[in-house]
Design a protein around this motif. Structure first.
Motif, PDB file in Angstrom:
ATOM      1  N   LEU A  36       0.833  -1.213   0.000  1.00 12.56           N
ATOM      2  CA  LEU A  36       0.000   0.000   0.000  1.00 12.56           C
ATOM      3  C   LEU A  36       0.864   1.258   0.000  1.00 12.56           C
ATOM      4  O   LEU A  36       0.477   2.287  -0.580  1.00 12.56           O
ATOM      5  CB  LEU A  36      -0.931   0.010   1.213  1.00 12.56           C
ATOM      6  CG  LEU A  36      -2.155  -0.886   1.123  1.00 12.56           C
ATOM      7  CD1 LEU A  36      -2.881  -0.943   2.465  1.00 12.56           C
ATOM      8  CD2 LEU A  36      -3.116  -0.391   0.047  1.00 12.56           C
ATOM      9  N   ARG A  37       2.012   1.206   0.662  1.00 11.52           N
ATOM     10  CA  ARG A  37       2.898   2.375   0.717  1.00 11.52           C
ATOM     11  C   ARG A  37       3.600   2.626  -0.607  1.00 11.52           C
ATOM     12  O   ARG A  37       4.033   3.738  -0.885  1.00 11.52           O
ATOM     13  CB  ARG A  37       3.943   2.172   1.813  1.00 11.52           C
ATOM     14  CG  ARG A  37       3.385   2.246   3.205  1.00 11.52           C
ATOM     15  CD  ARG A  37       4.495   2.189   4.249  1.00 11.52           C
ATOM     16  NE  ARG A  37       3.913   1.945   5.556  1.00 11.52           N
ATOM     17  CZ  ARG A  37       3.979   0.804   6.219  1.00 11.52           C
ATOM     18  NH1 ARG A  37       4.638  -0.224   5.702  1.00 11.52           N
ATOM     19  NH2 ARG A  37       3.409   0.663   7.388  1.00 11.52           N
ATOM     20  N   ARG A  46      -2.956  -0.497  -4.580  1.00 10.27           N
ATOM     21  CA  ARG A  46      -3.478   0.873  -4.363  1.00 10.27           C
ATOM     22  C   ARG A  46      -4.529   1.240  -5.404  1.00 10.27           C
ATOM     23  O   ARG A  46      -5.474   1.970  -5.103  1.00 10.27           O
ATOM     24  CB  ARG A  46      -2.342   1.886  -4.415  1.00 10.27           C
ATOM     25  CG  ARG A  46      -1.469   1.832  -3.193  1.00 10.27           C
ATOM     26  CD  ARG A  46      -0.378   2.839  -3.259  1.00 10.27           C
ATOM     27  NE  ARG A  46      -0.903   4.145  -2.838  1.00 10.27           N
ATOM     28  CZ  ARG A  46      -0.150   5.162  -2.508  1.00 10.27           C
ATOM     29  NH1 ARG A  46       1.175   5.049  -2.556  1.00 10.27           N
ATOM     30  NH2 ARG A  46      -0.676   6.303  -2.150  1.00 10.27           N
ATOM     31  N   SER A  47      -4.367   0.720  -6.591  1.00  5.82           N
ATOM     32  CA  SER A  47      -5.329   1.068  -7.647  1.00  5.82           C
ATOM     33  C   SER A  47      -6.520   0.114  -7.684  1.00  5.82           C
ATOM     34  O   SER A  47      -7.526   0.403  -8.313  1.00  5.82           O
ATOM     35  CB  SER A  47      -4.629   1.072  -9.008  1.00  5.82           C
ATOM     36  OG  SER A  47      -4.102  -0.209  -9.284  1.00  5.82           O
ATOM     37  N   ASP A 107       4.171   3.443  -4.330  1.00  3.74           N
ATOM     38  CA  ASP A 107       3.450   4.163  -5.391  1.00  3.74           C
ATOM     39  C   ASP A 107       3.306   3.285  -6.622  1.00  3.74           C
ATOM     40  O   ASP A 107       4.222   2.563  -7.002  1.00  3.74           O
ATOM     41  CB  ASP A 107       4.196   5.449  -5.777  1.00  3.74           C
ATOM     42  CG  ASP A 107       4.059   6.524  -4.718  1.00  3.74           C
ATOM     43  OD1 ASP A 107       3.047   6.498  -3.987  1.00  3.74           O
ATOM     44  OD2 ASP A 107       4.964   7.372  -4.599  1.00  3.74           O
TER      45      ASP A 107
END
Length: 198
Positions: free
Chosen positions: A12-13, A20-21, A15
């Motif tokens: 999650l951290r 996350r998407s 990028d």
């Protein structure tokens, strides 16, 4: 920190990670997968302990080993009770058409289901191994008791006839009252003959 969700937090951290998407269903899959993957190192440690105990049971069986085997079997039962409902929950997520779970995520959930089945199979095989170790322990104890009984039987076999002869000659019948009352008591070689007979 240090729990089974740390790999999910790391993703999650990062990028641009797919986590996350992705949607909430993809995050739920990752959380479930992390929980399931956390069981494998635990089962591996229990398996190693069982292997060590197998050598101890064969070489030096003791009651302490039995207590350790019972502890491991209890831990395995606890894991089974935790994983069984998880397997059923994942199975219902895979089988039922739910609007919040996409078909792509359902494929990943099938993988989680397979891992749950694998964990339950490992737990069952380790429990059978623990039961087998108990049988080996009981067999070793029984064999040792049989060896002791064999020695005692040999000693008894030697001393029972001697005890019989000593008991007969300990009755002290008077040979003067009857010629049948141990006439060998007055014989010159009576004592050596009794010892040779014994």
């Amino acid at each position: 920190p240090g729990d089974c969700f740390e790999p999910v937090r790391a993703r999650l951290r990062k990028d641009g990670s797919r986590l996350r998407s992705g949607g909430a269903d993809f995050l739920a899959y990752h959380l479930i997968d992390s929980v399931i993957d956390g069981y494998f190192p635990l089962l591996e440690r229990l398996g190693e302990r069982l292997e060590d105990l197998e050598n101890v049971v064969i070489d030096h069986p003791s009651r302490a080993v039995v207590a350790q085997i019972h502890d491991i079997k209890r831990e395995l039962l606890l894991i089974r009770r935790a994983v069984w409902p998880l397997r059923e929950a994942i199975n219902s997520l895979v089988r039922e058409e739910l609007p919040m779970i996409t078909p792509e995520t359902r494929i990943f959930l099938r993988d989680c289901y397979d891992h749950c089945v694998q964990i339950i199979d490992l737990v069952e095989s380790y429990r059978e191994l623990g039961s087998g170790l108990m049988d080996v322990y009981l067999s070793n104890v029984s064999n040792r008791m049989n060896e002791v009984m064999k020695v005692l039987t040999i000693i008894t076999t030697i001393f029972v006839p001697l005890t019989f002869v000593a008991g007969v000659y300990g009755m002290n019948f008077n040979p003067e009252k009857s010629p049948w009352n141990m006439p060998e008591l007055n014989a010159y070689w009576g004592y050596p003959m009794a010892m040779v007979a014994m």
